[in-house]
Design a protein around this motif. Structure first.
Motif, PDB file in Angstrom:
ATOM      1  N   ALA A 165       8.768   5.958  -8.257  1.00 30.29           N
ATOM      2  CA  ALA A 165       7.693   4.859  -7.684  1.00 30.29           C
ATOM      3  C   ALA A 165       6.581   5.265  -8.509  1.00 30.29           C
ATOM      4  O   ALA A 165       7.418   3.319  -9.511  1.00 30.29           O
ATOM      5  CB  ALA A 165       7.455   5.797  -6.423  1.00 30.29           C
ATOM      6  N   LEU A 166       6.157   5.848  -9.912  1.00 29.70           N
ATOM      7  CA  LEU A 166       5.034   5.070 -10.653  1.00 29.70           C
ATOM      8  C   LEU A 166       5.787   4.152 -11.475  1.00 29.70           C
ATOM      9  O   LEU A 166       5.272   3.518 -12.547  1.00 29.70           O
ATOM     10  CB  LEU A 166       4.727   6.673 -11.299  1.00 29.70           C
ATOM     11  N   ALA A 167       7.547   4.971 -11.863  1.00 25.11           N
ATOM     12  CA  ALA A 167       8.160   4.548 -13.683  1.00 25.11           C
ATOM     13  C   ALA A 167       8.777   2.829 -12.722  1.00 25.11           C
ATOM     14  O   ALA A 167       8.871   2.390 -13.635  1.00 25.11           O
ATOM     15  CB  ALA A 167       9.202   5.421 -12.999  1.00 25.11           C
TER      16      ALA A 167
ATOM     17  N   LEU B  21       4.032  -0.132  -4.538  1.00 25.38           N
ATOM     18  CA  LEU B  21       2.550  -0.550  -4.075  1.00 25.38           C
ATOM     19  C   LEU B  21       1.540   0.246  -4.559  1.00 25.38           C
ATOM     20  O   LEU B  21       1.107  -0.028  -5.123  1.00 25.38           O
ATOM     21  CB  LEU B  21       2.399  -0.914  -2.335  1.00 25.38           C
ATOM     22  N   ILE B  22       1.864   1.855  -4.578  1.00 22.33           N
ATOM     23  CA  ILE B  22       1.314   2.599  -5.337  1.00 22.33           C
ATOM     24  C   ILE B  22       0.778   2.541  -6.469  1.00 22.33           C
ATOM     25  O   ILE B  22       0.197   2.910  -7.727  1.00 22.33           O
ATOM     26  CB  ILE B  22       1.756   4.525  -4.857  1.00 22.33           C
ATOM     27  N   THR B  23       1.515   1.606  -8.100  1.00 16.16           N
ATOM     28  CA  THR B  23       1.664   0.788  -9.032  1.00 16.16           C
ATOM     29  C   THR B  23       0.331   0.015  -8.938  1.00 16.16           C
ATOM     30  O   THR B  23      -0.235  -0.337 -10.145  1.00 16.16           O
ATOM     31  CB  THR B  23       3.136   0.872  -9.615  1.00 16.16           C
ATOM     32  N   LEU B  24      -0.197  -0.650  -7.713  1.00 12.10           N
ATOM     33  CA  LEU B  24      -0.873  -1.713  -8.237  1.00 12.10           C
ATOM     34  C   LEU B  24      -2.440  -1.080  -8.006  1.00 12.10           C
ATOM     35  O   LEU B  24      -3.052  -1.857  -8.509  1.00 12.10           O
ATOM     36  CB  LEU B  24      -0.628  -2.356  -6.384  1.00 12.10           C
ATOM     37  N   GLU B  25      -3.193  -0.272  -7.260  1.00 14.63           N
ATOM     38  CA  GLU B  25      -3.802   0.216  -6.956  1.00 14.63           C
ATOM     39  C   GLU B  25      -4.084   1.202  -8.370  1.00 14.63           C
ATOM     40  O   GLU B  25      -3.213   2.358  -8.418  1.00 14.63           O
ATOM     41  CB  GLU B  25      -4.903   0.438  -6.282  1.00 14.63           C
ATOM     42  N   LYS B  26      -5.188   1.149  -9.372  1.00  7.29           N
ATOM     43  CA  LYS B  26      -5.666   2.171 -10.620  1.00  7.29           C
ATOM     44  C   LYS B  26      -6.400   3.852  -9.746  1.00  7.29           C
ATOM     45  O   LYS B  26      -5.447   5.004  -9.999  1.00  7.29           O
ATOM     46  CB  LYS B  26      -6.968   2.549 -11.338  1.00  7.29           C
ATOM     47  N   LYS B  27      -6.554   3.940  -8.665  1.00  5.82           N
ATOM     48  CA  LYS B  27      -6.701   4.862  -7.930  1.00  5.82           C
ATOM     49  C   LYS B  27      -5.691   5.748  -7.292  1.00  5.82           C
ATOM     50  O   LYS B  27      -5.447   6.831  -7.441  1.00  5.82           O
ATOM     51  CB  LYS B  27      -7.889   4.861  -6.453  1.00  5.82           C
ATOM     52  N   SER B  28      -4.620   5.195  -7.202  1.00  4.22           N
ATOM     53  CA  SER B  28      -3.885   5.337  -6.082  1.00  4.22           C
ATOM     54  C   SER B  28      -3.040   6.273  -7.782  1.00  4.22           C
ATOM     55  O   SER B  28      -2.158   7.227  -7.436  1.00  4.22           O
ATOM     56  CB  SER B  28      -2.643   4.727  -5.586  1.00  4.22           C
TER      57      SER B  28
ATOM     58  N   LEU C 237       8.849   2.860   2.945  1.00  6.14           N
ATOM     59  CA  LEU C 237       7.606   3.999   2.551  1.00  6.14           C
ATOM     60  C   LEU C 237       7.508   3.892   0.750  1.00  6.14           C
ATOM     61  O   LEU C 237       6.398   3.675   0.695  1.00  6.14           O
ATOM     62  CB  LEU C 237       7.797   5.107   3.601  1.00  6.14           C
ATOM     63  N   ALA C 238       8.489   4.204   0.528  1.00  2.00           N
ATOM     64  CA  ALA C 238       8.226   4.604  -1.168  1.00  2.00           C
ATOM     65  C   ALA C 238       7.419   2.792  -1.387  1.00  2.00           C
ATOM     66  O   ALA C 238       6.568   3.180  -2.632  1.00  2.00           O
ATOM     67  CB  ALA C 238       9.967   5.107  -1.569  1.00  2.00           C
ATOM     68  N   MET C 239       8.186   2.044  -1.111  1.00  3.07           N
ATOM     69  CA  MET C 239       7.837   1.150  -1.146  1.00  3.07           C
ATOM     70  C   MET C 239       6.568   0.012  -1.673  1.00  3.07           C
ATOM     71  O   MET C 239       5.288  -0.092  -1.934  1.00  3.07           O
ATOM     72  CB  MET C 239       9.223  -0.106  -1.379  1.00  3.07           C
TER      73      MET C 239
ATOM     74  N   ALA D  42      15.832   1.071  -5.680  1.00  4.12           N
ATOM     75  CA  ALA D  42      15.193  -0.299  -4.996  1.00  4.12           C
ATOM     76  C   ALA D  42      14.583  -1.019  -5.144  1.00  4.12           C
ATOM     77  O   ALA D  42      14.995  -2.278  -4.527  1.00  4.12           O
ATOM     78  CB  ALA D  42      14.353   1.239  -3.630  1.00  4.12           C
ATOM     79  N   ILE D  43      13.937  -1.145  -6.254  1.00  7.08           N
ATOM     80  CA  ILE D  43      13.254  -2.160  -6.233  1.00  7.08           C
ATOM     81  C   ILE D  43      13.821  -3.137  -7.116  1.00  7.08           C
ATOM     82  O   ILE D  43      14.026  -4.450  -6.838  1.00  7.08           O
ATOM     83  CB  ILE D  43      12.650  -1.615  -8.045  1.00  7.08           C
TER      84      ILE D  43
END
Length: 478
Positions: free
Chosen positions: A206-208, A136-143, A413-415, A253-254
């Motif tokens: 996670a970002l990858a 989910l952290i890849t969804l928002e540009k600010k994250s 939580l990483a997801m 995990a993904i």
């Protein structure tokens, strides 16, 4: 071939035959010393432990990638067992080994720990629980921007520390020598880089998983750079392996959550991490002017020495004379202190350090106490030092269940969590992992670990959980 169960479902015969065969092999291996085959016990134990690890990687890839670091670390103890039971001398305790089946008993403890960890893990992560194309952290540009900013800051700190004080690998010195003699400002840079390695690995992993090519490939570039920086700072086999496997965790995990095959990713990633980690050891020892084979041989025995000496004195229900209830009471009292255990404490030493004082060579212990150095691999030995074999096994089962649950929560939580949540859960698991690795159970149950657990829970309840459902819907739609 599939077998029909009473509830109407079917199960593969292989899923029943292989665990049954494993259980029989485990019993026979434990019986070898009592049947007059003590000389073969340690070698058979290592072979059986290796087969167990391979079986878990093939059948439980998501679980195994979370605990593969701990399992590989356990294998080093069984490698040590071969040398110890062949008559190897353990220099820190001054004990010469003999074939007594100690490591066949150690395997029982690791099987119990892994089984309980699998149970705790399954309570929070299921391979078919949910579908998520990316973290989910890849969804928002600010994250994403915050994540990259933190990653670059950590890598920058490591680079600056190396440029000002020198890289241990290039200077041909022990990595601890550089850090111990660094200035106060450079020491802060070293600690910022080294203490956030697992957060950096999980964050970049996670970002990858991002569906945006630029984000994905920049993450991979930073992963390569961070790995190279670790090696330059003299980090060796297990540290590099841990970093690589932590990077793999959100990626695997993904894939698992979306029903895709992952075995090749786990195997290739683990092999690459092993090769890079092994190479870093050879380069580090050669750079320090040490004989790599001789150094590896002498140090490998130390991986199993704590278990060997404690197991030798322990009974089924009786702890070693130097341990028992008084030693456990001292450990419980230490849990209320905010600082990690050391030999400089005003109170009496406890836990792994008490085992050291009970079995270590006195002359050598003087230097260890001065430099605050502890033994390694006390995970199974310390509970047996307190309770004996049966009581120690119960303690190991309890910690295994908790550790498996924490590994599962890290994945969940990483997801679903944000950058701050990633940092918090990694902090909790880092304390738990250190406790598991060393037998420093203060790191697992101490007040500092409980503080971070409480902080993680509060952040999830009041911040991340409120935004997760909306983000999940948006991610699935995209």
């Amino acid at each position: 071939m599939r077998i029909l169960q009473a509830n109407g479902t079917t199960v593969s015969a292989a899923h029943l035959i292989l665990p049954t065969f494993g259980a029989v092999a485990l019993v026979l291996n434990t019986a070898l010393p009592y049947l007059g085959f003590s000389e073969a016990s340690a070698t058979c134990t290592f072979a059986l432990a290796l087969l167990f690890v391979i079986y878990l990687v093939v059948t439980r890839p998501l679980f195994s990638v979370s605990l593969l670091y701990s399992m590989v670390l356990a294998l080093t103890a069984f490698v040590a067992g071969i040398g110890i039971e062949a008559g190897g001398l353990m220099i820190e305790t001054g004990v010469q080994g003999e074939p007594n089946g100690a490591f066949s008993r150690l395997l029982l403890f690791y099987v119990l720990f892994t089984g309980c960890a699998m149970y705790g893990f399954s309570r929070y992560v299921s391979s078919g629980a949910t579908h998520a194309p990316a973290a989910l952290i890849t969804l928002e540009k600010k994250s994403v921007m915050l994540g990259f900013a933190l990653a670059l800051a950590i890598i920058g700190a490591g680079t600056a520390a190396g440029l000002t004080e020198g890289f241990a690998l290039l200077n041909g010195v022990n990595r601890y020598s550089v850090r111990n003699h660094s200035s106060e400002s450079d020491s802060v840079l070293f600690n910022l880089f080294l203490n956030n390695q697992m957060f950096l690995a999980l964050l970049l992993g996670a970002l990858a998983t991002s569906k945006t090519r630029a984000v994905k490939w920049f993450s991979i570039l930073l992963i390569v750079g961070a790995t190279a920086l670790n090696i330059l700072h003299g980090e060796q086999f297990m540290a590099v392996l841990h970093f690589g496997l932590t990077v793999l965790t959100p990626i695997v995990a993904i894939l698992v959550l979306n029903g895709k095959p992952v075995l090749r990713y786990v195997v290739v990633g683990a092999v690459v991490a092993l090769v890079v980690g092994g190479g870093s050891v050879l380069f580090a020892y050669q750079g320090q002017g040490l004989d790599a084979n001789e150094t590896l041989t002498s140090r490998s025995l130390l991986q199993g020495q704590v278990w060997y000496v404690v197991d030798y004195d322990a009974g089924l229900f009786t702890p070693p004379p130097a341990g028992g209830r008084p030693a456990f009471t001292r450990f419980v009292r230490s849990l209320a202190t905010a600082n990690a255990p050391s030999f400089d404490d005003d109170s009496s030493v406890s836990g792994l350090r008490e085992v050291m004082l009970a079995y270590g060579v006195p002359q050598l212990m003087k230097w260890y106490i001065k430099d605050n150095i502890s033994f390694t691999m006390g995970q199974m030995a310390v509970p047996v030092f307190w309770f004996g074999l049966v009581g120690g096994a119960l303690f190991v089962a309890f910690t295994g269940t908790l550790y498996g649950a924490l590994c599962a929560l890290q994945i969940a939580l990483a997801m679903r969590g944000g950058v701050v949540m990633l940092w918090l859960i990694v902090k909790v698991l880092t304390y738990a992992s250190f406790g598991i690795q060393q037998g420093e159970y203060w790191s697992f149950f101490g007040v500092r670990a409980l503080f971070y657990i409480a902080l993680t829970l509060l952040w999830w309840i009041f911040v991340d959980s409120r935004a997760t459902a909306q983000k999940m819907k948006q991610l699935v739609l995209t």
